[in-house]
Motif scaffolding. Structure first.
Motif, short mmCIF file in Angstrom:
data_model
loop_
_atom_site.label_atom_id
_atom_site.label_comp_id
_atom_site.label_asym_id
_atom_site.label_seq_id
_atom_site.Cartn_x
_atom_site.Cartn_y
_atom_site.Cartn_z
N ILE A 140 0.85 -1.21 0.00
CA ILE A 140 0.00 0.00 0.00
C ILE A 140 0.87 1.24 0.00
O ILE A 140 0.58 2.25 -0.69
N MET A 141 1.96 1.22 0.79
CA MET A 141 2.86 2.39 0.83
C MET A 141 3.48 2.64 -0.55
O MET A 141 3.60 3.80 -1.00
N LEU A 142 3.90 1.59 -1.22
CA LEU A 142 4.48 1.77 -2.56
C LEU A 142 3.46 2.36 -3.53
O LEU A 142 3.77 3.23 -4.35
N ILE A 143 2.22 1.88 -3.44
CA ILE A 143 1.17 2.43 -4.32
C ILE A 143 0.96 3.91 -4.01
O ILE A 143 0.80 4.74 -4.92
N LEU A 144 0.98 4.28 -2.74
CA LEU A 144 0.80 5.68 -2.36
C LEU A 144 1.96 6.54 -2.85
O LEU A 144 1.75 7.69 -3.30
N LEU A 145 3.18 6.01 -2.75
CA LEU A 145 4.32 6.77 -3.28
C LEU A 145 4.17 6.95 -4.80
O LEU A 145 4.51 7.99 -5.36
N GLY A 146 3.69 5.90 -5.48
CA GLY A 146 3.43 6.04 -6.92
C GLY A 146 2.37 7.09 -7.20
O GLY A 146 2.47 7.86 -8.17
N ALA A 147 1.34 7.14 -6.37
CA ALA A 147 0.30 8.16 -6.53
C ALA A 147 0.89 9.56 -6.37
O ALA A 147 0.54 10.50 -7.10
#
Length: 884
Positions: A173-180
């Motif tokens: 989830i953190m990686l997806i948020l950083l991508g966002a």
């Protein structure tokens, strides 16, 4: 002052936020379950608020970015609400432990992070709200069902802490948020800077909060508490960015790019090279409207001299008369009345310039005007129009045919040469849409002019027949040049050259060549001493080369019976050929033969089937008939008849050629008769001499004529003037060949020399030498010459020998023959301007001098020869009257 108020508001909000966080912390000391419920409740309220705002404002939002986030946060809030109800200690789902709340938490965060990642895609893309709402609802329902199922992976163990699956999920989830965050950073130009900062801060805080949830052991421990605080702050920032800021500054949030566009349009307005003016409409319709000058750019001032600052607020009628104000007023009223932009062009009354004026309605009670300086364009158009007019004048007066067509294939231009050649005036052609059908009868040829230039392609020298007004036709060689030299307003145009005369000359040349070849073949037949049947067969064969026909017959007259018998015939039909064989016709009853016998002229019958008096007397199979009498020395000895299946086939030109051929056929037939009667009397040596003479004379002349005829087409392409000269030379050679043939034919039957007058014989000799050697020979005759045969023959032979010597040895350009018969006697004088010779050093036998002297002495005449080197030769034969 305003800035101080804003700073005070910010401090107030900060104090409220701190107070809220402190209150939440105190509630956690009292009851962590109460704290958790308040924190998740706050998230659910923010989520529902974002949805309500976005959904109700969807029709006014320029981008679907916030509508997408609103729908996503609605279902995120729903998941968070179910998560809060499933939390350990709430007692809503007593049969489930702490795993259920953890499962729902992961699902809510996955939905939140993925939604933030893909949300920038909808900054410039539209969505279907109902379909998106249904999709999120289905996904949320499936997630909730999956969270309650035993199939969901283990996320937490009471007393031990989080499982590896739970920790890995949080990191994902953190990686997806950083991508966002990275995707939003790439699209930062689409957001207001303050809102963009809030969104990025919210995404990053959400990622940090997820980190806290990877290290707690118990759902009530401190890391779980910190994670919820960070989530509260993150949702608060979303609240500030999306809800509160959207309500306070909707244009900054939703229409930020519109403000930038307005800035760009203002820059365009101020820096446009065209003059721009804005007028405010005053009047509500109850009275006449007035147009007040509201604004203008620098280009307008430069172009028209209008001081924008000085004339702002003044009516149209007060503006300087750079433009026609009455015309502008009428144009403004027309635009206001019709609601459509209008354009006009004006010549400034104060300046030597042309202005293009465009008027449109930019908004209610406003009229905008765009002024463009088109002076150079108008000048260029004037020059272009003058050039086009000059071009059209040149084209219309060119000494070649020229016509142009429009897109539909109708003639729209018709120059004077076309009028001269066809007889049709320009008005007659351009006013008739079927003019091409009248002018060009052949559909295939006509289609070449109606096809478009691009589909047809260019062509050169394409020949077609053009119908004229007087019923005649002309052959024209057309060339298409529209693709290389386009003319405005002309879809296609072609030029043509009238080649009718050239085609006529080519036809005459071809026919003349055929006639020359036929005559040469006749000469070869004479030289070959053919029998009558062979001569007739060769004559029939050559007739096919001279005149086209389907059937041919040669009839010879029997004076004793008054009949004409078919002695030779040719037809492709074997039955007709058989019927013509040995056919005899009574001349008195055969109307066509009787007519030619009486008139001694060729006869043309256009259609035997309709001219019944000929049908009764001739072959009913023929339609068109052409006949010519075969005359020899004034007597009709036979007839040549030609037939065609096609009515009206034969022409006067055919008749002329047949008459000429009949003259040669007469000699050939007569000679064949003589040859058959006197073959045993002609010595072998004499035949060989005649063969040499024929080769040196007629055959070489006819060969030269044939070579000229074959070269004429190529010469015509290079130089028509030289071709015409060579055509005259061809005619000269043909006449000479005919003269030499007559001389040689006389040689074949020496007794025939006695039947022709001496002056005629001398002229035939002169014509033969004149044609062969290009020598000017003058024949002058005085007196009557009813001479005895031996005198006539001697003078003829002397003249023949002298002319042969001049032709072979003298290299003369001029010669003369003078024959005089007066009271003193007969005088024959032959002179030339050739090289001459010394009579004292030339043997008498070398030039036939001895033979000429012997012939002179035999008739009682004296021969005198005067000659000097380089001074020509003069030969004189005198027979006194006393010797008669």
């Amino acid at each position: 002052m305003k800035q101080a108020i804003q700073i005070g508001e910010r401090y107030t909000l900060l104090l409220l936020a701190i107070a809220l966080l402190v209150g939440l912390y105190l509630s956690s000391l009292y009851s962590f379950l109460l704290f958790h419920s308040l924190a998740e409740g706050f998230s659910a309220v923010v989520g529902f608020s974002i949805f309500l705002f976005a959904w109700n404002a969807r029709h006014f939002l320029k981008t679907d970015y916030f509508l997408f986030l609103g729908i996503a946060y609605l279902w995120i809030a729903a998941l968070d609400l179910v998560h809060a109800l499933a939390y350990k200690g709430m007692g809503v789902f007593p049969d489930y432990d702490a795993r259920l709340a953890t499962n729902l938490w992961l699902e809510a965060r996955f939905v939140q992070s993925v939604s933030l990642l893909v949300s920038p895609l909808f900054l410039r893309r539209r969505i279907r709200p109902g379909l998106m709402m249904a999709a999120y609802g289905i996904v949320t329902g499936l997630f909730v069902a999956f969270a309650f199922s035993e199939s969901f992976p283990l996320t937490i163990v009471e007393g031990e802490g989080l499982t590896a699956f739970k920790t890995a999920s949080e990191y994902a989830i953190m990686l997806i948020l950083l991508g966002a965050a990275w995707v939003h950073l790439r699209q930062r130009q689409a957001f207001d800077p303050g809102i963009f900062n809030l969104l990025i801060a919210s995404i990053l805080l959400t990622a940090v909060s997820e980190l806290m949830f990877t290290i707690y052991v118990n759902v009530y421990d401190a890391f779980n508490l910190i994670g919820h605080f960070l989530k509260i702050v993150a949702f608060y920032l979303i609240y500030r960015a999306v809800l509160q800021t959207g309500l306070e500054k909707p244009f900054n949030l939703l229409f930020h790019d519109l403000e930038r566009a307005q800035e760009r349009y203002r820059a365009y307005f101020n820096n446009s090279l065209n003059g721009l003016a804005l007028f405010q409409v005053e009047g509500d319709g109850s009275r006449a409207e007035d147009y007040v000058f509201a604004d203008g750019n620098a280009a307008l001032a430069h172009m028209t001299g209008i001081d924008v600052g000085a004339y702002r607020g003044k009516p149209l009628s007060d503006l300087p008369p750079v433009l026609d104000r009455e015309a502008l007023l009428a144009l403004f009223q027309k635009v206001r009345r019709q609601g459509r932009p209008q354009r006009t062009e004006q010549c400034s009354p104060l300046r030597p310039q042309y202005l293009g004026v465009s008027v449109f309605l930019p908004g209610p009670h406003q009229v905008a005007m765009v002024v463009e300086d088109i002076t150079e364009r108008k000048q260029s158009e004037t020059v272009l129009q003058e050039s086009e007019q000059r071009l059209r004048t040149v084209l219309e007066n060119m000494p070649v045919l020229l016509f142009a067509t429009d897109e539909t294939g109708h003639i729209i231009a018709w120059n004077r040469e076309c009028e001269r050649v066809t007889g049709y005036s320009e008005a007659e052609v351009t006013g008739n849409h079927n003019a091409l059908e009248t002018l060009i009868a052949d559909p295939e040829s006509r289609r070449r002019f109606t096809d478009s230039a691009s589909a047809r392609g260019p062509y050169r020298g394409w020949e077609t027949v053009l119908a004229c007004k007087d019923g005649t036709t002309r052959c024209i060689a057309w060339s298409s040049v529209a693709s290389e030299f386009p003319v405005p307003g002309w879809a296609d145009w072609v030029v043509g050259i009238d080649i009718t005369e050239r085609k006529t000359i080519e036809t005459l040349e071809r026919e003349q060549r055929q006639l020359a070849e036929a005559l040469r073949d006749v000469a070869n037949a004479l030289n070959s001493a053919l029998s009558l049947s062979e001569v007739l067969d060769r004559l029939l064969g050559n007739l096919e080369r001279v005149i086209p026909h389907d059937m041919a017959e040669i009839l010879l007259v029997k004076p004793q019976t008054g009949e004409a018998r078919v002695v030779g015939s040719r037809s492709a039909d074997a039955q007709i050929q058989a019927e013509l064989a040995d056919l005899s016709l009574k001349i008195e009853t055969a109307r066509h033969l009787h007519t030619m016998m009486v008139t001694r002229q060729p006869l043309i019958v256009d259609d035997i089937q309709t001219e019944t008096h000929f049908r009764l007397s001739h072959d009913p199979y023929w339609r068109a008939y052409l006949g010519a009498p075969i005359q020899y020395e004034g007597q009709v000895i036979g007839f040549i008849g030609l037939g065609s299946w096609q009515p009206d086939f034969f022409t006067e030109a055919h008749a002329d050629r047949l008459e000429a051929f009949a003259g040669q056929a007469a000699i050939a037939i007569h000679n064949a008769h003589v040859l058959e009667r006197e073959r045993a009397l002609v010595a072998t040596q004499e035949r060989e001499r005649l063969a040499r003479d024929l080769h040196d004379a007629v055959s070489q002349t006819l060969f030269s004529a044939s070579m000229i005829a074959e070269a004429l087409p190529r010469q015509w392409q290079r130089s028509p003037e030289k071709a015409l000269a060579q055509l005259a030379e061809l005619h000269h050679l043909t006449r000479g060949a005919m003269a030499e043939m007559r001389v040689l034919l006389l040689e074949l039957r020496p007794t025939s020399l006695l039947e022709v007058e001496l002056p005629t014989l001398l002229r035939q000799l002169a014509e033969a030498i004149r044609s062969r050697k290009r020598m000017a020979i003058n024949v002058d005759v005085e007196g009557e010459f009813n001479l005895q045969p031996d005198i006539k023959l001697a003078l003829y032979r002397i003249t023949q020998e002298a002319l042969n010597n001049i032709a072979k040895h003298a290299e003369a350009s001029q010669a003369s023959i003078r024959l005089v018969n007066d009271a003193s006697g007969i005088t024959l004088t032959i002179e030339d301007n050739g090289a001459g010779f010394d009579p004292g050093h030339v043997q008498a036998t070398s030039l036939g001098l001895e033979i000429m002297r012997e012939r002179s002495e035999e008739i009682g005449a004296t021969l005198t020869i005067e000659s000097h080197q380089g001074s020509g030769t003069r030969l004189r034969v005198f027979r006194p009257a006393a010797a008669r």
